[in-house]
Design an enzyme around this catalytic site. Structure first.
Site, PDB file in Angstrom:
ATOM      1  N   ARG A 181      50.107  27.882  44.754  1.00  0.00           N
ATOM      2  CA  ARG A 181      50.765  28.640  46.095  1.00  0.00           C
ATOM      3  C   ARG A 181      51.652  27.712  46.721  1.00  0.00           C
ATOM      4  O   ARG A 181      51.894  27.784  47.972  1.00  0.00           O
ATOM      5  CB  ARG A 181      49.480  28.978  47.028  1.00  0.00           C
ATOM      6  CG  ARG A 181      48.799  30.146  46.482  1.00  0.00           C
ATOM      7  CD  ARG A 181      49.713  31.407  46.203  1.00  0.00           C
ATOM      8  NE  ARG A 181      48.491  32.624  46.274  1.00  0.00           N
ATOM      9  CZ  ARG A 181      47.916  32.963  45.081  1.00  0.00           C
ATOM     10  NH1 ARG A 181      48.214  32.296  43.761  1.00  0.00           N
ATOM     11  NH2 ARG A 181      47.466  33.992  45.038  1.00  0.00           N
ATOM     12  N   SER A 255      46.024  38.359  50.278  1.00  0.00           N
ATOM     13  CA  SER A 255      45.293  37.175  50.839  1.00  0.00           C
ATOM     14  C   SER A 255      46.021  36.456  52.058  1.00  0.00           C
ATOM     15  O   SER A 255      47.124  36.142  52.081  1.00  0.00           O
ATOM     16  CB  SER A 255      45.209  36.114  49.547  1.00  0.00           C
ATOM     17  OG  SER A 255      44.790  36.547  48.492  1.00  0.00           O
ATOM     18  N   GLU A 352      48.177  31.378  53.974  1.00  0.00           N
ATOM     19  CA  GLU A 352      49.034  31.399  52.904  1.00  0.00           C
ATOM     20  C   GLU A 352      50.229  32.149  53.144  1.00  0.00           C
ATOM     21  O   GLU A 352      51.372  32.109  52.618  1.00  0.00           O
ATOM     22  CB  GLU A 352      48.223  32.168  51.739  1.00  0.00           C
ATOM     23  CG  GLU A 352      48.851  32.193  50.409  1.00  0.00           C
ATOM     24  CD  GLU A 352      48.843  33.565  49.505  1.00  0.00           C
ATOM     25  OE1 GLU A 352      49.369  34.244  50.292  1.00  0.00           O
ATOM     26  OE2 GLU A 352      48.566  33.653  48.506  1.00  0.00           O
TER      27      GLU A 352
HETATM   28  N1  EPU Z   1      34.189  37.140  46.382  1.00  0.00           N
HETATM   29  C1  EPU Z   1      32.898  37.143  47.191  1.00  0.00           C
HETATM   30  N2  EPU Z   1      33.180  38.488  48.075  1.00  0.00           N
HETATM   31  C2  EPU Z   1      34.033  39.364  48.305  1.00  0.00           C
HETATM   32  C3  EPU Z   1      35.242  38.999  47.454  1.00  0.00           C
HETATM   33  C4  EPU Z   1      35.200  37.843  46.598  1.00  0.00           C
HETATM   34  O1  EPU Z   1      31.932  36.924  47.149  1.00  0.00           O
HETATM   35  O2  EPU Z   1      34.083  40.096  48.945  1.00  0.00           O
HETATM   36  C5  EPU Z   1      34.091  36.072  45.603  1.00  0.00           C
HETATM   37  C6  EPU Z   1      34.192  36.735  44.050  1.00  0.00           C
HETATM   38  O3  EPU Z   1      33.189  37.280  43.286  1.00  0.00           O
HETATM   39  C7  EPU Z   1      34.963  35.456  43.505  1.00  0.00           C
HETATM   40  C8  EPU Z   1      35.699  34.781  44.405  1.00  0.00           C
HETATM   41  O4  EPU Z   1      34.993  35.215  45.797  1.00  0.00           O
HETATM   42  O5  EPU Z   1      33.832  34.621  42.823  1.00  0.00           O
HETATM   43  C9  EPU Z   1      37.215  35.002  44.380  1.00  0.00           C
HETATM   44  O6  EPU Z   1      37.454  36.149  44.432  1.00  0.00           O
HETATM   45  P1  EPU Z   1      38.506  36.961  43.764  1.00  0.00           P
HETATM   46  O7  EPU Z   1      38.451  36.706  42.142  1.00  0.00           O
HETATM   47  O8  EPU Z   1      38.759  38.325  44.187  1.00  0.00           O
HETATM   48  O9  EPU Z   1      39.887  36.091  43.909  1.00  0.00           O
HETATM   49  P2  EPU Z   1      40.253  35.296  45.277  1.00  0.00           P
HETATM   50  O10 EPU Z   1      40.212  33.939  45.279  1.00  0.00           O
HETATM   51  O11 EPU Z   1      39.962  35.834  46.713  1.00  0.00           O
HETATM   52  C10 EPU Z   1      43.030  35.168  44.498  1.00  0.00           C
HETATM   53  C11 EPU Z   1      44.378  35.272  45.008  1.00  0.00           C
HETATM   54  C12 EPU Z   1      44.690  36.681  44.911  1.00  0.00           C
HETATM   55  C13 EPU Z   1      44.486  37.122  43.434  1.00  0.00           C
HETATM   56  C14 EPU Z   1      43.135  36.963  42.965  1.00  0.00           C
HETATM   57  C15 EPU Z   1      42.717  37.384  41.756  1.00  0.00           C
HETATM   58  C16 EPU Z   1      44.523  33.230  46.559  1.00  0.00           C
HETATM   59  C17 EPU Z   1      44.600  32.950  47.959  1.00  0.00           C
HETATM   60  N3  EPU Z   1      44.163  34.741  46.054  1.00  0.00           N
HETATM   61  O12 EPU Z   1      41.862  35.535  45.255  1.00  0.00           O
HETATM   62  O13 EPU Z   1      46.196  36.648  45.258  1.00  0.00           O
HETATM   63  O14 EPU Z   1      45.132  38.512  43.369  1.00  0.00           O
HETATM   64  O15 EPU Z   1      42.705  35.745  42.998  1.00  0.00           O
HETATM   65  O16 EPU Z   1      43.460  36.597  40.720  1.00  0.00           O
HETATM   66  O17 EPU Z   1      44.559  32.667  45.604  1.00  0.00           O
HETATM   67  C18 EPU Z   1      47.452  36.838  47.252  1.00  0.00           C
HETATM   68  O18 EPU Z   1      47.695  35.957  47.156  1.00  0.00           O
HETATM   69  O19 EPU Z   1      47.947  37.571  48.168  1.00  0.00           O
HETATM   70  C19 EPU Z   1      46.422  37.533  46.315  1.00  0.00           C
HETATM   71  C20 EPU Z   1      45.870  38.714  46.563  1.00  0.00           C
END
Ligand code: EPU
Length: 359
Positions: A181, A255, A352
């Site tokens: 990012r 995000s 972000e």
């Molecule tokens: N999780 C929870 N509870 C929740 C949601 C998630 O415990 O309610 C846990 C999941 O189980 C997982 C971890 O948190 O272990 C990460 O969740 P997720 O895989 O959904 O990904 P994220 O890190 O929250 C990132 C990006 C998203 C992208 C997703 C999928 C960032 C800031 N965000 O989210 O990007 O779509 O991975 O790869 O890096 C964006 O930048 O706007 C965006 C949506």
């Protein structure tokens, strides 16, 4: 004062006859939030960009470049300068000698349109980034990433208009200084660069990247063995749909916070306290931890609202505007989360989403 403003307005309109004044920005953002732009201009050609930059320079007014408005929170006071919305169109596919394809995309094209076309042409490289809103020109700024892929993995070159030299210039992927990012375009050294075109290198023979937990689980749950690019795109769109609100119904910028990258020492303290926390080792000394998990399991913020702002019930990292939220309300809500995370974990998290205008 009034005379001064109208004289300035007259000069701006002389230099940019198609500019409009006092244009509300809320409809141009996916949060549906934001006050007016003092001046607003749509760039449809690269030359329009040159004229807009010249005009802002002559009048000494600040310039803000707007793409799809999907990663910004615009102040309720709006932007006291010239907002240039990039709508420069054009996609050029160039077959390479090694059978790979270089695609040059103008900054105003929709990112997901480029992904859909690449998949139609059976080209590998951007399929995991399916469904991300926004324009091509905005994609390198934050090095968009999802499901185990980042833009930097396929990006070849960026064409920019340099406000300082008033020339178009090319930047290699290395020169863009991409990280999670992050890029030169978010830093002081890149503040004079406006992205006008992006070239990607796509492969005719690639490999599917399906290690990300959500994809891996989907494939095993549905017992999918023979994957195709369009299947993978549909799977990702389906997974996204489950986690993210529909932009046509709910205001959001996706995000809101970056996942923090911790040094091993800091991480070890945290994992000792919360042993079930998932994490991703980046290298020997750095570990990325998911804020979504912290917001959900430690701060219990899932579905929490305050006024018209909330943490989305299926993905608390996604802040939403449930009605008529103001930019200030969103900012206050976000600050409260930052303080809450700091208090409970000791970690400092960062936005972000880019804040635009005066808060
Ligand atoms: N999780 C929870 N509870 C929740 C949601 C998630 O415990 O309610 C846990 C999941 O189980 C997982 C971890 O948190 O272990 C990460 O969740 P997720 O895989 O959904 O990904 P994220 O890190 O929250 C990132 C990006 C998203 C992208 C997703 C999928 C960032 C800031 N965000 O989210 O990007 O779509 O991975 O790869 O890096 C964006 O930048 O706007 C965006 C949506």
């Amino acid at each position: 004062m009034v005379h001064y403003i109208s004289a300035m307005q007259d000069r701006l309109l002389q230099l940019l006859p198609e500019a409009k004044t006092n244009v509300p920005l809320a409809p141009y953002t996916t949060f549906h939030i934001g006050g007016p732009a003092r001046y607003f201009f749509i760039a449809r050609q690269k030359e329009d960009l040159v004229h807009a930059v010249e005009a802002a320079k002559k009048l000494h007014i600040p310039l803000f470049i707007l793409g799809g408005g999907s990663n910004v929170l615009v102040s309720d006071k709006g932007f006291n300068g010239l907002v240039v919305k990039i709508e420069i169109q054009g996609i050029d596919w160039k077959q390479q000698k090694d059978e790979n394809v270089r695609v040059c995309v103008c900054a105003g094209e929709q990112w997901d349109h480029v992904v859909a076309l690449s998949i139609e042409k059976n080209l590998f490289g951007v399929e995991n980034l399916s469904g991300i809103p926004g324009t091509m020109g905005a994609a390198p700024v934050q090095n968009i990433g999802a499901y185990g892929a980042e833009l930097k993995d396929t990006l070849d070159e960026v064409e920019v208009f340099n406000k300082k030299t008033t020339q178009f210039e090319k930047l290699s992927a290395d020169a863009c200084k991409f990280h999670y990012r992050e890029s030169i375009f978010k830093k002081k050294e890149g503040e004079s660069l406006i992205i006008s075109e992006v070239s990607l290198l796509l492969k005719t023979n690639g490999q599917f990247r399906v290690q990300y937990k959500d994809i891996d689980r989907y494939l095993s749950d549905h017992q999918i063995k023979n994957l195709s690019l369009s299947m993978l795109r549909n799977i990702i769109l389906e997974i996204r749909q489950r986690k993210f609100p529909d932009l046509r119904e709910v205001g959001t910028a996706g995000s809101f916070f970056k996942n923090p990258i911790l040094r091993k020492k800091e991480f070890q303290k945290l994992i000792a306290k919360f042993p079930e926390m998932p994490f991703y080792e980046l290298d020997q000394d750095r570990v990325k931890v998911p804020v979504a998990w912290i917001l959900d399991r430690i701060c219990r913020l899932k579905g929490k609202t305050k006024g018209s702002v909330g943490a989305y019930e299926r993905q608390p990292l996604v802040l939403i505007n449930t009605g008529n939220a103001t930019a200030n309300e969103v900012k206050e809500f976000a600050y409260e989360i930052i303080r809450n995370v700091k208090e409970k974990t000791g970690i400092s998290i960062e936005s972000e989403v880019q804040l635009v205008g005066k808060f």
